[in-house]
Every structure is written in C-alpha cells, then in structure tokens.
Design a protein around this motif. Structure first.
Motif, PDB file in Angstrom:
ATOM      1  N   UNK A 253      91.648 -10.307  41.540  1.00 53.08           N
ATOM      2  CA  UNK A 253      92.264  -9.624  39.881  1.00 53.08           C
ATOM      3  C   UNK A 253      91.233  -8.690  39.413  1.00 53.08           C
ATOM      4  N   UNK A 254      90.440  -9.673  39.862  1.00 48.85           N
ATOM      5  CA  UNK A 254      89.093  -8.288  39.449  1.00 48.85           C
ATOM      6  C   UNK A 254      88.737  -7.182  39.808  1.00 48.85           C
ATOM      7  N   UNK A 255      89.003  -7.209  41.394  1.00 47.24           N
ATOM      8  CA  UNK A 255      88.426  -6.072  42.134  1.00 47.24           C
ATOM      9  C   UNK A 255      89.915  -5.238  42.462  1.00 47.24           C
ATOM     10  N   UNK A 256      91.122  -5.296  41.423  1.00 46.25           N
ATOM     11  CA  UNK A 256      92.392  -5.024  41.364  1.00 46.25           C
ATOM     12  C   UNK A 256      92.691  -4.125  40.461  1.00 46.25           C
ATOM     13  N   UNK A 257      91.235  -4.562  39.715  1.00 46.52           N
ATOM     14  CA  UNK A 257      91.567  -3.964  38.613  1.00 46.52           C
ATOM     15  C   UNK A 257      91.258  -1.985  38.568  1.00 46.52           C
ATOM     16  N   UNK A 258      91.943  -1.218  37.171  1.00 47.70           N
ATOM     17  CA  UNK A 258      91.485   0.024  37.688  1.00 47.70           C
ATOM     18  C   UNK A 258      89.736   0.563  37.543  1.00 47.70           C
ATOM     19  N   UNK A 259      89.422   1.371  37.878  1.00 45.02           N
ATOM     20  CA  UNK A 259      87.758   1.816  37.317  1.00 45.02           C
ATOM     21  C   UNK A 259      88.144   2.451  36.871  1.00 45.02           C
ATOM     22  N   UNK A 260      88.664   3.582  36.607  1.00 47.26           N
ATOM     23  CA  UNK A 260      88.232   4.796  35.723  1.00 47.26           C
ATOM     24  C   UNK A 260      88.695   4.375  34.057  1.00 47.26           C
ATOM     25  N   UNK A 261      90.162   2.721  33.639  1.00 47.69           N
ATOM     26  CA  UNK A 261      89.935   2.193  32.660  1.00 47.69           C
ATOM     27  C   UNK A 261      88.864   1.504  33.040  1.00 47.69           C
ATOM     28  N   UNK A 262      88.709   0.771  33.134  1.00 44.04           N
ATOM     29  CA  UNK A 262      86.753   0.029  32.856  1.00 44.04           C
ATOM     30  C   UNK A 262      85.839  -0.097  32.816  1.00 44.04           C
ATOM     31  N   UNK A 263      85.411   1.506  33.624  1.00 41.98           N
ATOM     32  CA  UNK A 263      84.103   2.210  33.347  1.00 41.98           C
ATOM     33  C   UNK A 263      84.482   3.135  31.786  1.00 41.98           C
ATOM     34  N   UNK A 264      85.669   3.334  31.352  1.00 41.37           N
ATOM     35  CA  UNK A 264      85.625   3.716  30.684  1.00 41.37           C
ATOM     36  C   UNK A 264      85.740   2.750  29.417  1.00 41.37           C
ATOM     37  N   UNK A 265      85.329   1.580  29.188  1.00 44.99           N
ATOM     38  CA  UNK A 265      85.253   0.630  27.797  1.00 44.99           C
ATOM     39  C   UNK A 265      83.897   0.357  27.184  1.00 44.99           C
ATOM     40  N   UNK A 266      83.534   0.271  26.239  1.00 49.34           N
ATOM     41  CA  UNK A 266      82.419   0.404  25.613  1.00 49.34           C
ATOM     42  C   UNK A 266      80.977  -0.550  26.221  1.00 49.34           C
ATOM     43  N   UNK A 267      80.009  -0.217  26.332  1.00 48.51           N
ATOM     44  CA  UNK A 267      79.264  -1.302  27.099  1.00 48.51           C
ATOM     45  C   UNK A 267      79.714  -1.623  28.404  1.00 48.51           C
ATOM     46  N   UNK A 268      80.885  -0.534  29.506  1.00 53.98           N
ATOM     47  CA  UNK A 268      80.637  -1.244  30.790  1.00 53.98           C
ATOM     48  C   UNK A 268      79.877   0.181  31.664  1.00 53.98           C
ATOM     49  N   UNK A 269      78.710  -0.355  32.749  1.00 58.33           N
ATOM     50  CA  UNK A 269      78.229  -0.230  33.398  1.00 58.33           C
ATOM     51  C   UNK A 269      79.220   0.807  34.631  1.00 58.33           C
TER      52      UNK A 269
END
Length: 282
Positions: A253-269
């Motif tokens: 579940x974690x590794x199939x998250x969309x990197x583009x969405x997760x990378x755009x969130x506040x405080x994301x590395x």
C-alpha cells in the motif's frame, strides 16, 4: 522495476540460498539523527541497503539480484538530499512532475563519505543539470552517451562493503567459485543487522501510522530503497506467516502510492518520492 512478492518467493537464508521539502534538513545532521535506535554506529542509507541484501554467512548478495546497484545509487541521492547538499528545482508550470525537475546543488561542503563526495562533485560540475532518473542511470553507467561515462561510480558495492568492514559490521574473506575467486564480506556484527531489520519490521507492524508523512524519513527512505533494490523480502522473511502477510500488504500500500501526489504534500521530502518514481518508471 522490482515487485512485492508473497511468501512463495520468501528469501532463503540457508547456505545454498541465493538469493519538510528538499534541503530543509539541517545539514549538520549528517548521519540522520532522526534515527535514535542506533546511537553507537551510524550508517548511510547505502550501507543499510547493502547490509540488508547480504547473506550473513556467505557475505555476498544474491546472484539473481540485478536491482541493488541502481538502488544504491538512488540511496546516494536521497542521502545527499537529507544532508542538505542537493535538492530538486522548484516546480513550474512546465515542470511539475518530479521526474521532469532537475537535481540542483545546494551546498558543496564535503560530507566525509567518499561516494557521496564523488557524486557531489559530478553534480556540481554538470551543466545543464540532470534529473533524478538520469543521475541514477549515469551513476550506474547505464548510458549510451560515451561523453557521460565519466559519471559512473565504480565498485560501489565493494566500497560500501569496505565502509561496513571499517565500522566493524562486516569482515573480508576470499571464496573460491570453481573458475574464480571472489572477495566476500560475511556479517560479523549480527546485532546491528538485526536492529535494522527489527526497525523496518516494526515500522509496518507495531509502529504503523498509515501515513508516510508521519513516518521517520530515514525509515521511509530505507523502505523505498529496500524495495527498489529487491531486498525488502529479506526484511520480512523471518516473520510468522500472519505478520508477514500484514507487513507485505502495508508495504505494498505504501509503495504503490502516487509519488507525484505524495511528493507535493506539505513537509514531504521530494527526493524520496522522486527516487521511487524513477524506479517505478524503469
């Protein structure tokens, strides 16, 4: 590209087995002070990935693993970002995707690690700047451009292993494989490896938060890199079947998250998600 597999492909540990946004980290925290589990030995992400991939007694990685070399290069980029040396260029209307944005130098202060500093020099000297995916390819030597072969980092696995030898975690031996001799690095400090495995297991079991942005960044990075290097199975292989299934499901579940969405969130590395996006595309 690696895939998460089920128990049927569980790692064999026997003798005959194979197998905050970028730059916001304080660069003075060079060895990842978010990780409070190990106070005596500080390991880089590359060292941790290799340690997870090594067979304890044999001292080498699976002959079938063709992902760990590029995974180690991805670890170098994340490590440099965590130390405040590099970051992704800010998003623009034309370049919003993580894989379209270039890797930029933030600080050329040496880290003290030879591989990191060698990569830092390459990034500093390269004009125009390159993307995360291109840097992974260049550092691995997977390029058709003969003028860019100079960027390949050679003998990375052996150099990382030597660092682990110097830190008292591995030793060096010679093994004969009929037609050739090979230098191997059996694990001598099993306590350190067990600590590392336990930390990752607990991150998806007892300490599971169901939100990557609430996870310790180095732990998140290591899960991404272990998956990209095809050694994540080694982490969960000792779990009981019920816990194994939970760990694999949550990791998936974690590794199939969309990197583009997760990378755009506040405080994301962003660098962690950019590296995951690069391996997902490859």
């Amino acid at each position: 590209m690696t895939t998460l597999t089920r128990r049927g492909r569980r790692a064999d540990t026997g003798k005959n087995a194979d197998k905050r946004p970028d730059g916001e980290e304080d660069s003075s925290k060079d060895l990842g002070e978010e990780d409070s589990d190990s106070k005596d030995i500080r390991l880089t992400l590359m060292e941790e990935v290799l340690l997870l991939g090594l067979k304890d007694k044999e001292g080498y990685t699976s002959f079938w693993n063709d992902c760990i070399s590029s995974g180690l290069r991805g670890g170098i980029l994340i490590e440099l970002a965590m130390r405040g040396r590099i970051h992704l260029e800010p998003p623009t209307i034309r370049k919003r995707r993580l894989l379209d944005r270039k890797v930029l130098l933030k600080s050329d202060t040496p880290t003290g690690d030879i591989l990191l500093d060698e990569t830092l020099k390459h990034i500093k000297a390269t004009e125009p700047a390159e993307t995360v995916q291109t840097w992974i390819e260049l550092l691995t030597g997977e390029t058709w451009n003969p003028f860019k072969l100079q960027y390949q980092l050679r003998n990375v696995r052996e150099r990382v292993a030597k660092n682990l030898v110097e830190k008292g975690i591995l030793t060096t031996e010679k093994q004969n494989f009929l037609l050739f001799d090979m230098t191997t690095h059996p694990v001598t400090n099993t306590t350190e490896k067990q600590r590392l495995v336990k930390k990752l297991q607990e991150s998806v079991l007892d300490r599971w938060v169901n939100d990557p942005h609430r996870m310790d960044r180095r732990t998140l990075a290591l899960l991404v890199l272990a998956h990209s290097s095809d050694v994540l199975e080694n982490v969960f292989s000792t779990l009981a079947d019920d816990k194994y299934e939970v760990a694999m499901s949550r990791s998936k579940d974690l590794l199939e998250l969309d990197p583009e969405v997760e990378g755009g969130k506040a405080q994301a590395m962003e660098m962690i998600w950019a590296v995951l996006a690069a391996f997902n595309k490859s």
